[in-house]
Design a protein around this motif. Sequence first.
Motif, PDB file in Angstrom:
ATOM      1  N   ILE B  52       0.835  -1.204   0.000  1.00 47.77           N
ATOM      2  CA  ILE B  52       0.000   0.000   0.000  1.00 47.77           C
ATOM      3  C   ILE B  52       0.870   1.255   0.000  1.00 47.77           C
ATOM      4  N   ARG B  53       2.051   1.163   0.616  1.00 49.00           N
ATOM      5  CA  ARG B  53       2.953   2.321   0.593  1.00 49.00           C
ATOM      6  C   ARG B  53       3.510   2.558  -0.803  1.00 49.00           C
ATOM      7  N   LEU B  56       0.903   4.200  -2.805  1.00 52.33           N
ATOM      8  CA  LEU B  56       0.783   5.630  -2.496  1.00 52.33           C
ATOM      9  C   LEU B  56       1.835   6.431  -3.269  1.00 52.33           C
ATOM     10  N   GLY B  62      -0.682  11.799  -4.244  1.00 59.59           N
ATOM     11  CA  GLY B  62      -0.122  11.481  -2.936  1.00 59.59           C
ATOM     12  C   GLY B  62      -1.155  11.484  -1.831  1.00 59.59           C
ATOM     13  N   GLN B  63      -2.417  11.518  -2.189  1.00 57.10           N
ATOM     14  CA  GLN B  63      -3.499  11.538  -1.199  1.00 57.10           C
ATOM     15  C   GLN B  63      -4.520  10.437  -1.428  1.00 57.10           C
ATOM     16  N   HIS B  64      -4.686  10.047  -2.682  1.00 56.30           N
ATOM     17  CA  HIS B  64      -5.703   9.050  -3.016  1.00 56.30           C
ATOM     18  C   HIS B  64      -5.037   7.836  -3.658  1.00 56.30           C
ATOM     19  N   VAL B  65      -5.279   6.664  -3.065  1.00 58.68           N
ATOM     20  CA  VAL B  65      -4.760   5.426  -3.648  1.00 58.68           C
ATOM     21  C   VAL B  65      -5.909   4.724  -4.351  1.00 58.68           C
ATOM     22  N   THR B  66      -5.746   4.459  -5.629  1.00 56.46           N
ATOM     23  CA  THR B  66      -6.813   3.813  -6.405  1.00 56.46           C
ATOM     24  C   THR B  66      -6.391   2.401  -6.806  1.00 56.46           C
TER      25      THR B  66
END
Lengths: 176, 110
Positions: B52-53, B56, B62-66
């Motif tokens: 997950i990092r 990111l 740098g705020q939303h992970v899709t």
Amino acid sequence: MAEQPEDLNLPASVVNKIIKESLPDGVIVSKDAKIAVGRAASVFVLYAATSANQVVTSQKRKTMTGQDVLKAMDTMGFPEFINPLKEYFEVFKKGKERKKEDAARKKRAKELEKESQETEERAFSPPLEASPKSSPKKSSPIKKSPRKSVQNSPKKRSPSKSPSKASATASAMETD
Amino acid sequence: MASDPEKKQRELMLPVSRIRMIMKSSPETESIGQESVPLIAKATELFIQHLIRKALLRSKDGQHVTYGDLANIVQGIERYEFLQDIVPSKITYQQYLEMMAKSEVDEDIP
């Protein structure tokens, strides 16, 4: 008993918690991304188990040990996991030992307490210095303190008794 | 009393029983040693953290992970090959039609 397919998924709540703790505050992960991470984690477990098992069979053994899992991380291409895992393994083993020690210590303390109680019952006034050492809990010195006062009290009372005797004799003398 | 970082290291978040069940679902695994299950559980936690990092870092703002960020990593890095079928890249219907047309052509060739 065959397992249900959902039994092979990791609990979403736990996966989401790990995701949240891994990222800085305020980062938003989309729902489908979270689900994908959960599925990926399940497959990772299977992949790790298979890889560790390959290590086991290559050495013609049967049982998968912690060392096999560590080695599997290398063959899977995640060698940077080995050091944190080793640290975890050490703490895990220590934690287990500590639990065992704690249980043994508690058992010993209980036995000692029982013993000291028995000796107290047998000999009414044991040497006061010896008993607090043998019993780790503070309850026994507290128990002893009233007994101490009982031992002391006759001394205190005896002077008070003599005046009453004296007064009794005095009153007897008065009546005479 | 254990200090806080030590406690955090020792704590497992994933349920060991479920990890063991997944491990056992593989027909190849014969006998699973006691200590290997929590180790794999911990490794999986590290893996989630790592994945997950990475996602990111790939994200646009740098705020939303899709999902797309995850798929990008899985398709682009060799050691995530084992996830290729689990996290496939999403494609548009147009792309799908093109792919199907192409595969039909490929089949015609031999």
